[in-house]
Each structure stands twice: as C-alpha cells, then as structure tokens.
Design a protein around this motif. Sequence first.
Motif, PDB file in Angstrom:
ATOM      1  N   THR A 152       0.833  -1.198   0.000  1.00 14.19           N
ATOM      2  CA  THR A 152       0.000   0.000   0.000  1.00 14.19           C
ATOM      3  C   THR A 152       0.867   1.247   0.000  1.00 14.19           C
ATOM      4  N   ALA A 211       2.364   1.715  -3.395  1.00 18.19           N
ATOM      5  CA  ALA A 211       1.349   2.238  -4.313  1.00 18.19           C
ATOM      6  C   ALA A 211       1.079   3.705  -4.026  1.00 18.19           C
ATOM      7  N   PHE A 212       1.080   4.043  -2.735  1.00 16.64           N
ATOM      8  CA  PHE A 212       0.834   5.432  -2.355  1.00 16.64           C
ATOM      9  C   PHE A 212       1.940   6.333  -2.907  1.00 16.64           C
ATOM     10  N   SER A 242       1.771   6.559  -6.741  1.00 14.82           N
ATOM     11  CA  SER A 242       0.633   7.381  -7.158  1.00 14.82           C
ATOM     12  C   SER A 242       0.953   8.856  -6.964  1.00 14.82           C
ATOM     13  N   LEU A 287      -3.698   1.659  -5.594  1.00 10.71           N
ATOM     14  CA  LEU A 287      -3.659   2.155  -4.220  1.00 10.71           C
ATOM     15  C   LEU A 287      -5.006   1.877  -3.534  1.00 10.71           C
ATOM     16  N   VAL A 313      -8.707   8.446   1.026  1.00 10.27           N
ATOM     17  CA  VAL A 313      -7.588   7.565   1.371  1.00 10.27           C
ATOM     18  C   VAL A 313      -7.350   7.584   2.874  1.00 10.27           C
TER      19      VAL A 313
END
Lengths: 223, 236, 225, 45
Positions: free
Chosen positions: C5, C8-9, C12, C198, D22
Amino acid sequence: MNYWKAVFAIAKKDVISELRNREIISSVLLFAVLTLIIFHFAFTADQKTILSLAPGMLWVAFAFSGVLSINRAFISEKEDNCMEGLLASPVSRDAIFLGKAIGSIVFMLIIEIVVFPVFTLLYNVSVINPIVILVTLLATIGFVSIGILFSALAVNTRAREMVLPILFLPTVVPLIIAAVSATSVILDGGKFSDITQYMLIIVAFDIIFVTVPFILFRYIVEE
Amino acid sequence: MSYAIECKDLTKRFGDFKALKNVNLSVDKNRILAILGHNGAGKSTLIRVLSTIMHPTEGKVFIDGKELKEDDTLLRSKIGLLSHNSYLYSNLSAKENLKFYSSLYNLKDPDKRIDEILKKVNLYDRRNDRVGTYSRGMTQRLSLARALLHQPSILLLDEPETGLDRDSMELLWEIVRTDDTERTVIFTSHNFQSTVKICDEFIIMKKGSVVHRQDNNGITESDLEKIYSEVNEGKK
Amino acid sequence: MRRRTLIAFGISAVMIIVALVMVFIVCPTEATMGNIQRIFYFHVPVAWNAFFSFFVTFVFGIVYLKTRNPKYDFIAESSAKIGLVFATLILLTGMIWAKPIWGVWWTWDARLTSSLVMWLIYLAYFIIRSYISEEEKKYRFGSIIGIVGFIDIPIVALSIQLAPTTHPKAMIFNDGLHGTMLLTLLLSIAAMFAVYFLFMFLYYDLRTDEYEIARMKKRLLKEND
Amino acid sequence: MDNLGYLFAAYTLIWIGLCVLVFDIMRKQKKNRQEIETLKDKIEK
C-alpha cells in the motif's frame, strides 16, 4: 422433448394459477391504465405533441407495470417453498428459468394487449401498427428475461419489493431507448428500413440477456 | 450389488458453520432407514443434499452406484421427496398439481397414474378442489401422493409427521409400506414410537456427523429413547 | 499499513504530480475550448479507470462463482467500490466541463448519460448487497450483478449513441491529438492506474480485516455459549 | 475564454476529496487492526 415439456408445464402452471384468481394481473392492468390516465393530468398537450410523446408514454406504462408483474413472478414459488419442489424434480435449473420467463412473457403480452387499445382510445392517437407491435414483442423478450433473473434474486433478499426496480430499470435502459426511438420513427411515418439500427440493438439485447440469465439462474436458486 | 444410496465424505458448509461433517453413509436396497437427532444436527441438510436441492460443499452421493449430478435427470427422477413443505400450489386443484409434476417427471400415462395415486391417499373425491381449501392432513397426503407419483425407488421423508393427526400418520406409513414398488426409504423423525415400528435400521446424527448406527431388531421405544439420550449426552 | 500500500501510495503521489505539471504547465492550451479542455486529462483517465474497475468486478465475479472463495468477492467488491468512486468523478468532471462550454451543469450528452446509467447500476449493486444478511449469498448475488452490469455497459453506450439527441456531440478536438497532449493523456492514464491499485489495496485490506473481525466475534460468541 | 482559476479549483477539490477518502480508509483500517488485536487477546485467554 422432455426439456421443453417441463419448460411449458412450468409456464402453463403459472398462467393457469394466475388466471384462476387474477390477483396480480388485475392490479397490474389497473396500474398500467392508471399510468396512462395520469399522463393526461401531467401533460396537457395537443394531438401533435401526444403523437410525439406516445412511444415514451407507452414504454413508461410497460416498464412500470412490467416491474410490478415481474416482481411477483416468484411469489408463488415462495409460498410453501414450491421452488424446492422444482429444484428436487429432474428438471435442469435453466429449464425452470425458461418456464418462468415464458409465463411472465404471457402476462406482459396481456398488459400490452390492454395498453395499446386503451391508449389509442384515450388519446385518439393510433399506436396500433404492425411494426410497432413487432418492436414491442421483440423488446418484451429481453425485458422479461433479465427481469426474471433479477426477480429470482430479489425474492431472496430483505426488502424484495425495492430490489427489482432499482436494479432492473437502469439495466433495461438500452431496450427502452431502442424501443421508444423505433416506435417514434414508425409513428412519424418512417419505414422498417429506418429503424434497423434500433432493431439490431433490441435483438442483440434479447440474445445477450436471454443467454446470460440462462447461465446465471442456477447460481441464484442454489443453496 | 451396489447400495441404493451411498454418501462419501459429504460436507456442507454455510459460511464457517459446518452443517454436515464428512458424512459417510450407505443404505442397502429396500431398507427403511430412520435418521434421528436434535434440531440442527444436520438431518434436514442431509435429506436436502440427497434430494439435490442442496449442493454439498465436498463429497459425493451415489445412487445405485452412479454419481448423482444436478444435470443427470434420469438418476434424479428415481428420487421422491416429502418435506414439511407441501410443494403444492394452492391455486391449483389436486389433479392440476399432480399433472404439473407428472410433466416435470415425464410420466408415460399421467392420467391413469394420477387417479390411481389419488385413490390411494383418499383424495379422489376432492381431486378437482383447489389445494388452498384442504386441511393440513389432506395437504400432507396429497404431498405424499406427489412424492410417490413417479414411483421413485428412493423415498426421502423429512419429518413427514409434523402437524399430522394420528390417523393421517398411520395412513402415511401404511401407504409408504404397502405401495407396490420396491423402494428404499429414508426418513427423519422426532417420534420414537413410529420409528421403532417402521424402520429396519436407524442412525443418530449429532452436530453434522453420524454418531450411531444400529439395526432395528425388535427394539422397544424406551430402549431407543435410552440409546438416544446416551448418544447425545454421553459423548459430549 | 502493508508495504504494497505504501509503495502504491508513493508511486501514485509521484505520478500525479508529474501528470499535474504536464497538464497545467507543459501542455499548450487547446484552441477552441481554452483552458477548460485541460479537465480532459482527468476526465478521460477516470472514465477508463471506472470501466477497468467494473471489468475487474466482472472477472472476479466469474472467478468467485467458480471457486467460492470469499477472497475473490472481496476483490470484486473493492473494485466495484473504486469504480463507483471513479464513476462519480466522471459525472462531476463532466459537469465541470459542461458548465463553461454549454452553459449548463448537466447535458444529456451520450458519454455522460452512459456514465450516469453505469453509475446507477453499480449503486444498485451496493444497495442490494446491503439488503442481504447471509454472507455467502451476498457474495454470490454480488457476483451475478457484477457480471450482468458489466455486460450491459457497452449496450447502454451503444443505444444512447444511436438515440436521436438535440445536444451537440461532444467535440473534443478539431485536429487530432497534439504530440504533447497525447503524452500528457497517457501519463494521466498511468497515474490513474496507480491510484486504482492504491485504492484496491486499501479497500481489499479493509474488507479482509472486517471479515476477520466478524469471524473472531462469531467464535467468541460461540465459546461464550 | 479563460477558466484557469475555475479549472484549478475543480482539480484541487477532486484531489483533496480523493486524499480525504484515502485517509478515511486508513483511519478505519487502523481501528480494525486494533480491534483484531483485542479480539485475538480475548480468544487466546
């Protein structure tokens, strides 16, 4: 063949059982006619405008009374768990689907047979035309087929009355667009060749949404 | 000779709950087998899996030595099922109901068979009345007629006595035992009295497993009751 | 938070910044529509992504029905959730785009209308799931709706395009894609894919945790019996 | 026709919205992880 014998037995059983007390069909028919009458109060329009609105009015009446009727398709099977009796009998799941769909198509046809003349009578605009009828019949097949799949799904949820419309109406948008557009063209004096693109959409929808529910139905009724 | 019914490692899971745990059970032809057990022991689930209403999570069922599959209509038509649901349409008459099921089972001469079975369950006189107007006992009798309509060689009865009066109950067992075809019967019950009278052998289920199996060699009702409570409490 | 994660964060964030720089600084202003056309670099990738999300829901719906492993439904459901978020963004950016061009917030333009219908189908997907209490049935019915819904999308789009409409067809470019514009678009699409993954990791982990909690709670309840 | 300010506002709003989403998920995840830990303790007891 056994397969079709079972399919038609299921359809026939639904039709006989419903015609015996006419519980559902009578209220659905009344609802369809009421929709047509409400249009009169909703739009005050002249003949010409009515003619251009007619296809839409017809399909709003079909769509909403169709939802009402298809929503009830599995109520009889729920009563005393008859669905289990069908599942235990040596009939494949897809034959049950076809049988239920054919039964519901008959009810839909009854609605259409009533709505067409009533509309013509009330608004003095003839919508009875062989091509329009052909369009309606073809659209009915895909309409009912996907409706039956969702109806079987809906009876197995809480809030079953709500499930069918919110799922079914967006899904049948293509059919409604194509049927309304085709009917408009024909009522405007168009020929069959003017509506081939719409007919193609309807036929494609029919083929796809008879096949897909035919395959998926077994996953809904299983336990 | 193959067994009438044979289950191999049947497991049925509902989420994390195991309704059946590795059930192995074989039943000889022409036997009457009783399944006893508390509510939730898996009796109904077993009957439902055997009748193909329910799909086992694991394991297989064999009928006359052949694997039972959902699309094998020939094999499935050897099975008759009577549950506490009647599976009858209340808007249709007795005759119409049976006619409907006879098309599903693809019977050769349905009218003759329907009249015959209706006479047997004493409903011939009321054959044209809507099932909705029937009493509980009559409905159950018609339900039995429905289950026997296609002369199944295997009859599954899921708590057939629920809601029946004494007379109807006796008639029910009378018909099950004296019907002309040779058949294997499996029934679930809470009633020890009829169990000892009727079955050839019985099994006791507990928490999804078969924990006891015994032949019925003239066992008395009180003996059965004793065995039943010993099995259920003793091995806790 | 899992490592994937975090990765991916990070990816991104970097890609979004690069895409933003491209969109606002490097890319030339489009001739007929002016600056508002820049929303195109957001609108189109989002639309692609929504479609991709629903495709994943469709595929994993089939996989679930075949394998009956709840894991696959979690993927399908997470993807549908992302798809619904993205479909909402299509509608929002469509409105933002429509306002200066046509002077109205909503126009029954073919693409926007198709997106609206798609949005409604997947909204129904979640509403109906919430109506089902048995877990297994929720997965099974979710898969079915995910399959039917995805098959429906192209037919909806096709039928809406054929319908007679009074509105002008959306004109995006008069003379094809300029080199930099194409590059910007591709970068934006790539950035959106990173965002997809993400969200996929986030929602999937969230769902598996919830599943784990429900399981443990059930176990505790049983033990207390 | 210059809508750069308007456009910029729109872009910013959308990205802020996604970021909030998020962080909201992360917050929930944290809460869930804690709950899992406490449940694990309870079960092991």
